[in-house]
Design a protein around this motif. Structure first.
Motif, mmCIF file in Angstrom:
data_model
loop_
_atom_site.group_PDB
_atom_site.id
_atom_site.type_symbol
_atom_site.label_atom_id
_atom_site.label_comp_id
_atom_site.label_asym_id
_atom_site.label_seq_id
_atom_site.Cartn_x
_atom_site.Cartn_y
_atom_site.Cartn_z
ATOM 1 N N THR A 271 8.746 11.836 4.959
ATOM 2 C CA THR A 271 9.666 12.399 3.779
ATOM 3 C C THR A 271 8.959 12.444 2.569
ATOM 4 O O THR A 271 9.381 13.247 1.425
ATOM 5 C CB THR A 271 10.744 11.069 3.597
ATOM 6 N N GLY A 272 7.929 11.911 2.426
ATOM 7 C CA GLY A 272 7.158 12.078 1.219
ATOM 8 C C GLY A 272 6.255 13.432 1.082
ATOM 9 O O GLY A 272 5.757 13.886 0.242
ATOM 10 N N GLY A 273 6.379 14.215 2.364
ATOM 11 C CA GLY A 273 5.790 15.513 2.378
ATOM 12 C C GLY A 273 3.998 15.562 2.609
ATOM 13 O O GLY A 273 3.709 16.656 2.574
ATOM 14 N N TYR A 274 3.784 14.443 3.219
ATOM 15 C CA TYR A 274 2.446 14.311 3.494
ATOM 16 C C TYR A 274 1.880 15.368 4.523
ATOM 17 O O TYR A 274 1.127 16.090 4.541
ATOM 18 C CB TYR A 274 1.891 12.726 3.833
ATOM 19 N N PHE A 275 2.673 15.479 5.707
ATOM 20 C CA PHE A 275 2.411 16.088 6.911
ATOM 21 C C PHE A 275 2.524 17.956 6.415
ATOM 22 O O PHE A 275 1.649 18.613 6.911
ATOM 23 C CB PHE A 275 3.136 16.040 7.982
ATOM 24 N N ALA A 276 3.537 18.087 5.671
ATOM 25 C CA ALA A 276 3.711 19.588 5.158
ATOM 26 C C ALA A 276 2.589 19.767 4.376
ATOM 27 O O ALA A 276 1.941 21.061 4.431
ATOM 28 C CB ALA A 276 4.969 19.448 4.544
ATOM 29 N N ASP A 277 2.009 19.060 3.388
ATOM 30 C CA ASP A 277 0.960 19.382 2.495
ATOM 31 C C ASP A 277 -0.389 19.323 3.228
ATOM 32 O O ASP A 277 -1.050 20.267 3.221
ATOM 33 C CB ASP A 277 0.890 18.419 1.328
ATOM 34 N N LEU A 278 -0.504 18.355 4.169
ATOM 35 C CA LEU A 278 -1.710 18.469 4.894
ATOM 36 C C LEU A 278 -1.942 19.479 6.081
ATOM 37 O O LEU A 278 -2.993 20.052 6.450
ATOM 38 C CB LEU A 278 -1.817 16.910 5.958
ATOM 39 N N ALA B 201 0.921 -1.148 -0.076
ATOM 40 C CA ALA B 201 -0.052 0.084 0.049
ATOM 41 C C ALA B 201 0.904 1.279 0.101
ATOM 42 O O ALA B 201 0.707 2.150 -0.697
ATOM 43 C CB ALA B 201 -0.938 0.097 1.148
ATOM 44 N N TRP B 202 1.884 1.398 0.804
ATOM 45 C CA TRP B 202 3.043 2.629 0.811
ATOM 46 C C TRP B 202 3.421 2.614 -0.600
ATOM 47 O O TRP B 202 3.502 3.977 -0.799
ATOM 48 C CB TRP B 202 3.890 2.267 1.973
ATOM 49 N N SER B 203 3.868 1.605 -1.192
ATOM 50 C CA SER B 203 4.577 1.744 -2.330
ATOM 51 C C SER B 203 3.617 2.345 -3.470
ATOM 52 O O SER B 203 4.178 3.000 -4.556
ATOM 53 C CB SER B 203 4.932 0.660 -2.861
ATOM 54 N N LEU B 204 2.197 2.211 -3.345
ATOM 55 C CA LEU B 204 1.449 2.687 -4.371
ATOM 56 C C LEU B 204 1.027 4.183 -4.020
ATOM 57 O O LEU B 204 0.627 5.235 -4.701
ATOM 58 C CB LEU B 204 0.202 2.019 -4.384
ATOM 59 N N THR B 205 1.079 4.518 -2.483
ATOM 60 C CA THR B 205 0.494 5.744 -2.160
ATOM 61 C C THR B 205 1.438 6.966 -1.900
ATOM 62 O O THR B 205 1.176 7.842 -2.516
ATOM 63 C CB THR B 205 -0.254 5.433 -0.759
ATOM 64 N N PHE B 206 2.620 6.631 -1.152
ATOM 65 C CA PHE B 206 3.483 7.620 -0.965
ATOM 66 C C PHE B 206 4.485 7.587 -1.975
ATOM 67 O O PHE B 206 5.362 7.242 -2.151
ATOM 68 C CB PHE B 206 4.202 7.365 0.508
ATOM 69 N N ALA B 207 4.118 8.974 -2.956
ATOM 70 C CA ALA B 207 4.981 9.164 -3.678
ATOM 71 C C ALA B 207 4.970 10.703 -3.917
ATOM 72 O O ALA B 207 3.800 11.264 -4.126
ATOM 73 C CB ALA B 207 5.006 8.499 -5.136
ATOM 74 N N SER B 208 5.975 11.347 -3.883
ATOM 75 C CA SER B 208 6.003 12.925 -4.156
ATOM 76 C C SER B 208 7.172 13.266 -4.947
ATOM 77 O O SER B 208 8.199 12.600 -5.007
ATOM 78 C CB SER B 208 5.720 13.466 -3.117
ATOM 79 N N SER B 209 7.167 14.346 -5.577
ATOM 80 C CA SER B 209 8.072 14.891 -6.549
ATOM 81 C C SER B 209 8.497 16.203 -5.725
ATOM 82 O O SER B 209 8.027 17.239 -5.874
ATOM 83 C CB SER B 209 7.879 15.237 -7.955
ATOM 84 N N ASN B 210 9.853 16.334 -5.281
ATOM 85 C CA ASN B 210 10.422 17.460 -4.855
ATOM 86 C C ASN B 210 11.613 17.780 -5.466
ATOM 87 O O ASN B 210 12.762 17.193 -5.314
ATOM 88 C CB ASN B 210 10.939 17.237 -3.259
ATOM 89 N N LYS B 211 11.417 18.453 -6.626
ATOM 90 C CA LYS B 211 12.552 18.820 -7.557
ATOM 91 C C LYS B 211 13.719 19.695 -6.720
ATOM 92 O O LYS B 211 14.791 19.612 -7.458
ATOM 93 C CB LYS B 211 11.829 19.624 -8.752
ATOM 94 N N GLU B 212 13.443 20.284 -5.866
ATOM 95 C CA GLU B 212 14.410 21.007 -5.353
ATOM 96 C C GLU B 212 15.678 20.251 -4.616
ATOM 97 O O GLU B 212 16.577 20.725 -4.513
ATOM 98 C CB GLU B 212 14.135 22.084 -4.120
ATOM 99 N N GLU B 213 15.176 18.920 -4.195
ATOM 100 C CA GLU B 213 16.161 18.327 -3.481
ATOM 101 C C GLU B 213 16.623 16.956 -4.111
ATOM 102 O O GLU B 213 17.465 16.371 -3.936
ATOM 103 C CB GLU B 213 15.747 17.920 -2.014
ATOM 104 N N GLU B 214 15.417 16.450 -5.068
ATOM 105 C CA GLU B 214 15.787 15.250 -5.927
ATOM 106 C C GLU B 214 15.089 15.124 -7.483
ATOM 107 O O GLU B 214 13.949 15.668 -7.300
ATOM 108 C CB GLU B 214 15.318 13.999 -5.043
#
Length: 247
Positions: free
Chosen positions: A235-242, A156-169
Motif C-alpha cells: 500500500t505504501g508503494g514500496y514494491f512499485a517504486d523498487l 519501525a514501520w510507523s517511521l519507515t513506510f510513509a508515502s504520498s499518493n495525491k491521486e488517491e489520498e
C-alpha cells in the motif's frame, strides 16, 4: 591483502550477484499482482483485512508471493550492504539470513537460527534474557519476546513506510499500529504449539519429507496473515517504486 585473498575473504557464493536479478523480477511481478488486494486503508494494509479474505486461493497465493518477495528484498539488501563492507575492510561479515525459507526443519530453527539474526540477537539480549529472570517458564519468555518483536516492528514501520499518493489520498499513508504485533502473536502461538506437538510431528513428517518441502510447509503457517507484515510494503508503494529502481 592481495586481490586473491580479498576475493577469498568476501562471501562470493554467487547469491550476492544473482540477488539483484531475482529481486527485480519478484518486485516487478509483485507490483502488478498485489494491485487487486486494494490500496485503501481498509484494504491489505489494515488490521481489518482478516482471515475471511486471506483464506481465498488468490489471497493465499498472493501472501506466499509477498513472503518470498520480502525475503528476497531483505536478503539482497543486507548482502549488498555487507559486500561493500567486505570489499572496504577486507574481512567477511556474518550473514543475516541463513536460508530460512527453504532450509528450515522446525519453527524454532526458523526464528532462532535462520531468520534475521541481527534482530534475533537484539531481542534475545533485550527481551528474552530479561524476561527469563522474572517469568516462571521459558514458554512465557518466548511468547513475551514475540510481543516485543511485534512492538519493535510496529514502531519501525510507523517511521519507515510513509508515502504520498495525491491521486488517491491527500494525506500521507500511515500504517495501522498493532498489525505487526498481531502478526508476531500469531507466529508466537505456533511456536508454543510446536513444543508439545513438534516432537511427534517432526518424528513422522520430518523423517520422510526433504528439507525444502518441510520448510515450505512450515512457512505456510505464517502465510494467512502475511499481509499484516507486508501489506504496508504494498500500500505504501514500496514494491512499485523498487521495481522501477531495479530495472
Amino acid at each position: 591483502m592481495t586481490g586473491t585473498e580479498l576475493l577469498q575473504t568476501v562471501d562470493w557464493n554467487g547469491t550476492t550477484l544473482l540477488s539483484p536479478l531475482v529481486v527485480a523480477t519478484l518486485v516487478s511481478i509483485a507490483a502488478q499482482l498485489f494491485v487487486f488486494l486494494g490500496k485503501s486503508r481498509d484494504g491489505i494494509a489494515s488490521l481489518s483485512f482478516f482471515l475471511g479474505r486471506s483464506i481465498s486461493l488468490a489471497s493465499f497465493a498472493n501472501n506466499y508471493l509477498l513472503m518470498l518477495t520480502i525475503y528476497a528484498v531483505l536478503n539482497f539488501g543486507f548482502r549488498f550492504t555487507a559486500l561493500g563492507e567486505q570489499l572496504k575492510g577486507g574481512y567477511a561479515t556474518k550473514p543475516i539470513f541463513l536460508n530460512p525459507v527453504f532450509g528450515t526443519r522446525s519453527l524454532s530453527e526458523f526464528w532462532g537460527k535462520r531468520w534475521n539474526l541481527t534482530i534475533h540477537n537484539i531481542l534475545y539480549r533485550g527481551a528474552f534474557l530479561p524476561l527469563r529472570r522474572f517469568v516462571p517458564t521459558t514458554i512465557v519468555a518466548v511468547f513475551g519476546t514475540f510481543v516485543a518483536s511485534g512492538l519493535l516492528h510496529d514502531y519501525a514501520w510507523s517511521l519507515t513506510f510513509a508515502s504520498s499518493n495525491k491521486e488517491e489520498e491527500e494525506e500521507f499513508f500511515q500504517p495501522t499500529f498493532w498489525k505487526l504485533t498481531a502478526f508476531f502473536l500469531w507466529n508466537g502461538a505456533f511456536m508454543l504449539l510446536e513444543r508439545p506437538l513438534g516432537p511427534l510431528l517432526y518424528k513422522y513428517i520430518g523423517t520422510y519429507l526433504p528439507t525444502i518441502l518441510l520448510s515450505t510447509l512450515l512457512g505456510l503457517t505464517a502465510v494467512p496473515v502475511m499481509h499484516w507484515y507486508g501489506g504496508d510494503w504494498v500500500t505504501g508503494g514500496y514494491f512499485a517504486d523498487l521495481s522501477l529502481a531495479c530495472w
